[in-house]
Design a protein around this motif. Structure first.
Motif, PDB file in Angstrom:
ATOM      1  N   LYS A  56      24.585   7.403   5.113  1.00  0.00           N
ATOM      2  CA  LYS A  56      25.619   8.257   5.680  1.00  0.00           C
ATOM      3  C   LYS A  56      26.928   7.495   5.559  1.00  0.00           C
ATOM      4  CE  LYS A  56      22.522  10.478   8.913  1.00  0.00           C
ATOM      5  NZ  LYS A  56      22.115  10.610  10.307  1.00  0.00           N
ATOM      6  N   GLN A  57      27.932   8.120   4.945  1.00  0.00           N
ATOM      7  CA  GLN A  57      29.187   7.436   4.683  1.00  0.00           C
ATOM      8  C   GLN A  57      30.366   8.297   5.125  1.00  0.00           C
ATOM      9  OE1 GLN A  57      29.255   5.655   0.690  1.00  0.00           O
ATOM     10  NE2 GLN A  57      27.111   6.231   0.527  1.00  0.00           N
ATOM     11  N   ASN A  58      31.420   7.616   5.543  1.00  0.00           N
ATOM     12  CA  ASN A  58      32.659   8.302   5.880  1.00  0.00           C
ATOM     13  C   ASN A  58      33.416   8.607   4.597  1.00  0.00           C
ATOM     14  OD1 ASN A  58      32.138   8.062   8.655  1.00  0.00           O
ATOM     15  ND2 ASN A  58      33.028   6.013   8.697  1.00  0.00           N
ATOM     16  N   ASN A  59      34.413   9.472   4.685  1.00  0.00           N
ATOM     17  CA  ASN A  59      35.217   9.842   3.524  1.00  0.00           C
ATOM     18  C   ASN A  59      35.757   8.618   2.796  1.00  0.00           C
ATOM     19  OD1 ASN A  59      35.151  12.540   3.081  1.00  0.00           O
ATOM     20  ND2 ASN A  59      37.004  13.022   4.244  1.00  0.00           N
ATOM     21  N   GLY A  60      35.513   8.540   1.499  1.00  0.00           N
ATOM     22  CA  GLY A  60      36.045   7.460   0.686  1.00  0.00           C
ATOM     23  C   GLY A  60      35.292   6.148   0.803  1.00  0.00           C
ATOM     24  N   GLU A  61      34.289   6.100   1.646  1.00  0.00           N
ATOM     25  CA  GLU A  61      33.541   4.863   1.864  1.00  0.00           C
ATOM     26  C   GLU A  61      32.392   4.769   0.842  1.00  0.00           C
ATOM     27  OE1 GLU A  61      31.826   2.723   5.828  1.00  0.00           O
ATOM     28  OE2 GLU A  61      31.199   4.797   5.511  1.00  0.00           O
ATOM     29  N   HIS A  62      32.149   3.571   0.355  1.00  0.00           N
ATOM     30  CA  HIS A  62      31.013   3.331  -0.535  1.00  0.00           C
ATOM     31  C   HIS A  62      30.184   2.208   0.070  1.00  0.00           C
ATOM     32  CE1 HIS A  62      28.549   3.002  -4.078  1.00  0.00           C
ATOM     33  NE2 HIS A  62      28.771   1.695  -4.093  1.00  0.00           N
TER      34      HIS A  62
END
Length: 117
Positions: A56-62
């Protein structure tokens, strides 16, 4: 006042975490009891050489755990050559640390595998 001993009720999803990962042994050492110094098995330090686990990732997160190290404490002395790809068997994993970013992993056994490409 905060509640106590809540970490006793947290269960780490090892199967979910390990899905999509490949582990390669980089070192092997003896696992000894801290107090008695009795032999308990072996510790297999491995590198996560592949990580396609969906996080699960936040916007723009890798997010990836590729090339991070993980140690498997195994209650058997299994002959595993350095560089081998492994799969732990019957894993118990516990998250710990101030930032909940450390993982203690014990296994009943360890198998040498041929990784899927």
């Amino acid at each position: 006042m905060g509640l106590k001993k809540l970490n006793q009720f947290l269960k780490f999803d090892w199967e979910g975490f390990a899905n999509g990962k490949t582990f390669q042994v980089i070192s092997i050492s003896e696992w000894v009891d801290y107090n008695t110094k009795a032999h308990m098995g072996k510790k297999y330090e491995a590198l996560i050489t592949k990580d396609i686990t969906p996080y699960k990732q936040n916007n723009g997160e890798h997010v990836t755990n590729a090339f991070e190290k993980i140690t498997f404490k195994v209650s058997k002395d299994v002959n595993v050559p350095a560089g081998a790809y492994i799969e732990p068997v019957n894993v118990t994993a516990t998250v710990y640390g101030d930032y909940r970013n450390q993982l203690s992993v014990t296994a009943d056994n360890i198998r040498v595998i041929t990784p899927n490409k």
